[in-house]
Scaffold this active site. Structure first.
Site, PDB file in Angstrom:
ATOM      1  CE1 TYR A 149      -0.505   2.836  15.434  1.00 42.59           C
ATOM      2  CE2 TYR A 149      -0.043   0.394  14.133  1.00 42.59           C
ATOM      3  CZ  TYR A 149      -0.588   2.072  15.097  1.00 42.59           C
ATOM      4  OH  TYR A 149      -2.293   1.773  16.085  1.00 42.59           O
TER       5      TYR A 149
ATOM      6  NE  ARG B 147      -2.603   1.217   3.446  1.00 45.73           N
ATOM      7  CZ  ARG B 147      -3.345   0.762   4.852  1.00 45.73           C
ATOM      8  NH1 ARG B 147      -4.540   0.996   4.948  1.00 45.73           N
ATOM      9  NH2 ARG B 147      -2.859   0.480   5.470  1.00 45.73           N
TER      10      ARG B 147
ATOM     11  NE  ARG C  26      -5.482   5.624  15.137  1.00 50.33           N
ATOM     12  CZ  ARG C  26      -4.716   5.205  15.009  1.00 50.33           C
ATOM     13  NH1 ARG C  26      -5.408   4.221  14.703  1.00 50.33           N
ATOM     14  NH2 ARG C  26      -3.062   4.695  15.796  1.00 50.33           N
TER      15      ARG C  26
ATOM     16  CD  GLU D 114      -9.873  -3.289  12.220  1.00 46.33           C
ATOM     17  OE1 GLU D 114      -9.123  -3.965  13.315  1.00 46.33           O
ATOM     18  OE2 GLU D 114     -10.971  -3.350  12.301  1.00 46.33           O
TER      19      GLU D 114
END
Length: 347
Positions: free
Chosen positions: A213, A160, A226, A334
């Site tokens: 991250y 990606r 998010r 999730e």
């Protein structure tokens, strides 16, 4: 800035989809079939994603139907099928990892499939004039498995990120809402919604941005926000990315599916708080205003997860529960959500 015009979502049992009149399909942007189901009821001109995530409550198959509120125009670009209006575009592509050409540098088939799919999507969006990716859904089998020397989720993130860079897109900051889940079987599957102009990326103050991250979560960071917020004629349209029990960058409540579900909703509430600050004055964005898809790793945890969801949302909110593996092996659940668009509950 262009507006999101007429977007609506319906979670429909396959039996209801089969009964829809031909003219009803004229305004359909695209469909994702969750679980088992015969794709033959979806007209050939409608972008379709088959997602092997078994439905855990209700009918064995649920159709996630995105509609435009007006007639759509259909097209095919390479292996991407799409429909669009003047303000938005829905597309879908599925690539079989086994059909990927061999890479002399040893790059995994999943990384190559992900890169190829996103490259085709970006080529379409640039050519058609909808360059801003708003929301992306990604599914592929064995997401936590270590194959070809690394975890498959890490391979997906690398592919990606490769495609975003090659397509002239930022990999930090202005990135789309997204999720990546482990399906039971099938090809790498991507479906998405894109806009004429870039939506606003929303982050969670309780979490490190995913694209920052540390390397313990893989050599290439995930490329998503998010949440993503775009103006519309009524209220802003919001997509909340797949949200789990992560605070800072660490998984909380390992082994406790109820605590993880509750933590996921605390994160969604934090994201909604940020979205309210970014939205026009007077616009309310509350958990009960959204539609939800809940991914449960272990089917046996369904009842416990449903009870926790009801404690946060009540019974009136559209929720679909499916079985899927989450991007970290220690995550048991999730939750994704969307709102600000019309919603139709076919339960």
């Amino acid at each position: 800035m262009s507006l999101v015009r007429g977007l609506s979502l319906a979670y429909m049992p396959m039996s209801s989809v089969r009964e829809c009149a031909p003219q009803w399909w004229d305004e359909v942007l695209g469909v994702a079939i969750l679980g088992e189901g015969d794709a033959g009821c979806v007209p050939s001109g409608v972008p379709l994603a088959r997602v092997a995530t078994p439905v855990l409550a209700g009918p064995r198959s649920v159709c996630e139907v995105w509609r435009a509120g007006r007639p759509t125009r259909a097209g095919v670009h390479g292996r991407v099928r799409y429909r669009c209006t003047e303000s938005m575009l829905f597309g879908a592509i599925a690539l079989d990892e086994g059909e990927m050409p061999v890479d002399a540098d040893g790059v995994s088939a999943l990384q190559r499939a992900t890169r190829a799919a996103y490259r085709e999507v970006f080529d379409l969006l640039d050519e058609a004039g909808y360059p801003a990716l708003f929301r992306a859904w990604n599914y592929f089998p064995a997401i936590n498995a270590v194959i070809d020397g690394s975890e498959r989720y890490w391979q997906f993130n690398a592919g990606r990120q490769d495609a975003f860079g090659a397509g002239g897109r930022s990999t930090i900051g202005s990135v789309p809402a997204a999720c990546a889940l482990g399906s039971a079987s099938g090809p790498f599957t991507l479906y998405f919604i894109a806009l004429r102009d870039a939506p606003q990326a929303i982050e969670n103050p309780r979490q490190v941005c995913a694209y920052h991250y540390p390397r313990q979560y893989g050599p290439r960071s995930p490329t998503f926000a998010r949440a993503s917020l775009a103006p519309s004629l009524t209220s802003p349209t919001l997509f909340v990315s797949g949200t789990a029990s992560i605070v800072g960058h660490e998984t909380l409540h390992r082994g406790d599916v109820v605590a993880q579900t509750a933590e996921s909703f605390r994160n969604i509430e934090a994201v909604l708080g940020e979205a309210r600050r970014a939205a026009p004055a007077g616009i309310a964005l509350a958990p009960g205003d959204l539609a939800y898809k809940v991914y449960v790793r272990h089917a046996g945890d369904l009842d416990a997860v449903r009870r926790c969801v009801r404690e946060h949302l009540g019974d009136a909110v559209p929720v679909v529960y499916v079985q899927a593996d989450v991007c970290r092996e220690d995550l048991l659940v999730e939750v994704e959500a969307s709102g600000g668009h019309a919603m139709e509950d076919w339960r």
